[in-house]
Design an enzyme around this catalytic site. Sequence first.
Site, mmCIF file in Angstrom:
data_model
loop_
_atom_site.group_PDB
_atom_site.id
_atom_site.type_symbol
_atom_site.label_atom_id
_atom_site.label_comp_id
_atom_site.label_asym_id
_atom_site.label_seq_id
_atom_site.Cartn_x
_atom_site.Cartn_y
_atom_site.Cartn_z
ATOM 1 N N HIS A 103 75.951 74.493 -12.330
ATOM 2 C CA HIS A 103 76.216 73.177 -12.955
ATOM 3 C C HIS A 103 75.119 72.079 -12.551
ATOM 4 O O HIS A 103 75.434 71.329 -11.694
ATOM 5 C CB HIS A 103 77.750 72.580 -12.758
ATOM 6 C CG HIS A 103 78.597 73.418 -13.294
ATOM 7 N ND1 HIS A 103 79.408 74.376 -12.833
ATOM 8 C CD2 HIS A 103 78.859 73.501 -14.771
ATOM 9 C CE1 HIS A 103 80.449 74.992 -13.581
ATOM 10 N NE2 HIS A 103 80.187 74.373 -14.763
ATOM 11 N N HIS A 107 71.546 73.983 -16.754
ATOM 12 C CA HIS A 107 72.608 74.124 -17.429
ATOM 13 C C HIS A 107 72.801 73.189 -18.852
ATOM 14 O O HIS A 107 73.273 73.606 -20.026
ATOM 15 C CB HIS A 107 74.076 74.233 -16.521
ATOM 16 C CG HIS A 107 75.242 74.337 -17.334
ATOM 17 N ND1 HIS A 107 75.639 75.268 -18.024
ATOM 18 C CD2 HIS A 107 76.210 73.372 -17.682
ATOM 19 C CE1 HIS A 107 76.858 75.168 -18.879
ATOM 20 N NE2 HIS A 107 77.426 74.022 -18.272
ATOM 21 N N HIS A 143 78.224 66.605 -21.079
ATOM 22 C CA HIS A 143 79.585 67.479 -20.765
ATOM 23 C C HIS A 143 79.867 67.858 -19.374
ATOM 24 O O HIS A 143 81.067 68.125 -18.984
ATOM 25 C CB HIS A 143 79.692 68.831 -21.784
ATOM 26 C CG HIS A 143 79.076 69.985 -21.136
ATOM 27 N ND1 HIS A 143 77.442 70.021 -21.302
ATOM 28 C CD2 HIS A 143 79.204 71.028 -20.633
ATOM 29 C CE1 HIS A 143 77.343 71.298 -20.729
ATOM 30 N NE2 HIS A 143 78.272 71.787 -20.216
ATOM 31 N N ASP A 144 78.832 67.783 -18.494
ATOM 32 C CA ASP A 144 78.981 68.010 -17.172
ATOM 33 C C ASP A 144 78.492 67.173 -16.129
ATOM 34 O O ASP A 144 78.296 67.482 -15.014
ATOM 35 C CB ASP A 144 78.651 69.710 -16.745
ATOM 36 C CG ASP A 144 79.644 70.552 -17.373
ATOM 37 O OD1 ASP A 144 80.997 70.417 -17.087
ATOM 38 O OD2 ASP A 144 79.176 71.583 -17.236
#
Length: 201
Positions: A103, A107, A143-144
């Site tokens: 992550h 990514h 999103h992360d």
Amino acid sequence: SPKAEKPARRLSFYQRRPLSETNIAQMCADLQVSSLPWFKFLVHTELCTMNYDCPSLSEDVRFDHVVRMMENLRVPQTLKKGGDDLKTFVYDIKQLMHENPYHNFCHVTDVTQYMYTLILATHVAEWLRPIELAATFLGAVCHDLDHPGLSNHFQNSEQTDLAVKFNGESPLENHHLYVFRRLCEKHKILENVSAEEKRRV
């Protein structure tokens, strides 16, 4: 020496060696391609490919690719923000991603490029409203955000600060959303869009 391979003119997103931006003039010489609507045209360019090798790229190239995808999807125009303002936004996203084994900013770039390829190659982009395209980009690239590198199960088992803050309810997802909102406030990402468009985002 072996004869140089003649470059392809029209390429699908399965092509192993897609056209690069440096070959755009050659591609535009093909009237069939140059006369295509914008999103159909983008299918024939470098970043719309299923053979994107993100781990082989430097962080600077990944950053440039994310910015280019943002510009190709016309996110700055939709959000009524200057390109440089949104480059700073993307830079902050890059800085928020830790050097985790998975992550990380690689990514983020990989997911964003896959989303970009899917919505262009399947022509979904042509059916989405501009604000929905912008929201799709923001969802992929954010999103992360600030991912600590360990799972929700770990957070809750170890009763980490994130688990306590969000009462054990999807602590990572709630944290990503929290950081996204703070980042939007910092860069005033949605200040120039209507209330209805904000709701869609």
